[in-house]
Enzyme design. Structure first.
Site, PDB file in Angstrom:
ATOM      1  N   GLU A 139      13.278 -12.978  11.969  1.00 13.58           N
ATOM      2  CA  GLU A 139      14.136 -14.156  12.170  1.00 13.58           C
ATOM      3  C   GLU A 139      15.617 -13.736  12.262  1.00 13.58           C
ATOM      4  O   GLU A 139      16.495 -14.569  12.121  1.00 13.58           O
ATOM      5  CB  GLU A 139      13.943 -15.167  11.031  1.00 13.58           C
ATOM      6  CG  GLU A 139      12.639 -15.927  11.132  1.00 13.58           C
ATOM      7  CD  GLU A 139      12.464 -16.981  10.067  1.00 13.58           C
ATOM      8  OE1 GLU A 139      11.663 -17.906  10.289  1.00 13.58           O
ATOM      9  OE2 GLU A 139      13.107 -16.907   8.993  1.00 13.58           O
ATOM     10  N   ASP A 245       5.072 -15.012   3.093  1.00 10.95           N
ATOM     11  CA  ASP A 245       6.238 -14.355   2.480  1.00 10.95           C
ATOM     12  C   ASP A 245       5.904 -13.892   1.061  1.00 10.95           C
ATOM     13  O   ASP A 245       6.306 -12.803   0.638  1.00 10.95           O
ATOM     14  CB  ASP A 245       7.429 -15.323   2.451  1.00 10.95           C
ATOM     15  CG  ASP A 245       7.844 -15.723   3.852  1.00 10.95           C
ATOM     16  OD1 ASP A 245       7.666 -14.902   4.773  1.00 10.95           O
ATOM     17  OD2 ASP A 245       8.316 -16.855   4.031  1.00 10.95           O
TER      18      ASP A 245
END
Ligand code: RIB
Length: 299
Positions: A139, A245
């Site tokens: 990201e 995550d």
């Protein structure tokens, strides 16, 4: 103490709970709205910190209310934010998340995350040099991901690349990655493979070891030869946001215990994470993870 450096995104998650996903052009009445900290980099940093690691994060936020709140939250979790830049010219990253039907839909606006530079990674060299592992996701700009992979490899520090959101990557880079941690769709995209190709064949084509996540089914991992399977842990699912995550953060923390053990603990941590709302809401502490595993000794 295990030392981890995370290079990645920091977002404010704008979460709407809905009875189902809306169709294009449709307006639905939602059930609840909340703003909670997120971003794959920040989430992985918090996951590792809750499990007792010493964690430094390299990233960027805007000089705005979200940025200040996100930095306070990270510091409260014990994450070192000395390498998180605060930008004047751009806002903090956001993710608009709809949670419905035991799943989610996410739109990320990178904003300050798009300004994380290779120079910031270089500035963190001394932290990376003495780290047990470096975690990086996608990201942030690809040049910064590449700089992280190159520096970690050059320093002999294992780099875990979580290729999310996925895009095709040069094999020459992947060869420098210690563990690639995609889901099946991400692995096909990274390798430029067919979406229908068997995931075990895809894993065999990667030029680096792969730990492939399969949601509730658990994970498959392969250093050489045939991949091994770790079953997922059955739990009541509230919100799957941040499960990947949590998996990555835990994998990094337990890597020194051997890959099989690390994958098992990462699957357990990810399972616990989905039992509460918000990307970071259900991430377990070390004590919570150990208690959970003690109750599932055979799994
Ligand atoms: O992986 C989950 C995360 O993806 C969310 O916290 C959201 O911010 C997006 O980055």
């Amino acid at each position: 103490m295990t030392r981890i450096v995370v290079v990645g995104s920091i977002n404010m998650d704008l979460v709407t709970l809905a009875p189902r996903f809306p169709a294009p052009g449709e307006t639905l009445l939602g059930e609840r709205f909340l703003t909670v900290p997120g971003g794959k980099g920040a989430n992985q940093a918090v996951a590792a910190a809750r499990l007792g690691a010493e964690v430094a994060l390299v990233g960027a936020v805007g000089r705005d209310a979200f940025g200040a709140q996100l930095l306070r939250g990270l510091a409260a979790e014990g994450v070192d934010v000395a390498h998180v830049a605060t930008r004047d010219d751009v806002g903090s990253g956001t993710a608009s998340i709809t949670v419905a039907e035991a799943d989610n839909q996410i739109i990320v606006v990178p904003a300050a995350n798009a300004s994380v530079t290779p120079a910031q990674v270089e500035a963190a060299r001394t932290r990376i040099e003495c780290a047990d592992a470096v975690l990086v996701q996608m990201e942030i700009p690809l040049a910064t991901v590449e700089a992280t992979v190159r520096l970690g490899h050059a320093l002999g520090v294992p780099v875990i690349l979580n290729p999310a959101p996925a895009q095709p990557l040069p094999r020459e880079w992947l060869a420098r990655v210690r563990y690639l941690t995609p889901n099946q769709h991400e692995l096909a995209t990274v390798l430029g493979g067919g979406a229908d190709e068997d995931f075990r064949e895809l894993m065999g084509r990667a030029p680096c070891p792969v730990v492939l996540t399969r949601g509730g089914e658990g994970a498959w991992y392969r250093e050489q030869g045939e991949p091994s399977h770790q079953r997922g842990f059955a739990v009541d699912v509230v919100d799957t946001t941040g499960a990947g995550d949590t998996f990555n953060g835990a994998l990094a923390v337990y890597l020194n215990d051997g890959l099989g053990t690390a994958v098992r603990k990462a699957c357990a941590a990810a399972a616990l994470s989905v039992t509460r709302l918000g990307a970071q809401g259900g991430m377990p502490t070390r004590a919570e993870l150990e208690a959970f595993l003690a109750g599932r000794a055979g799994a």
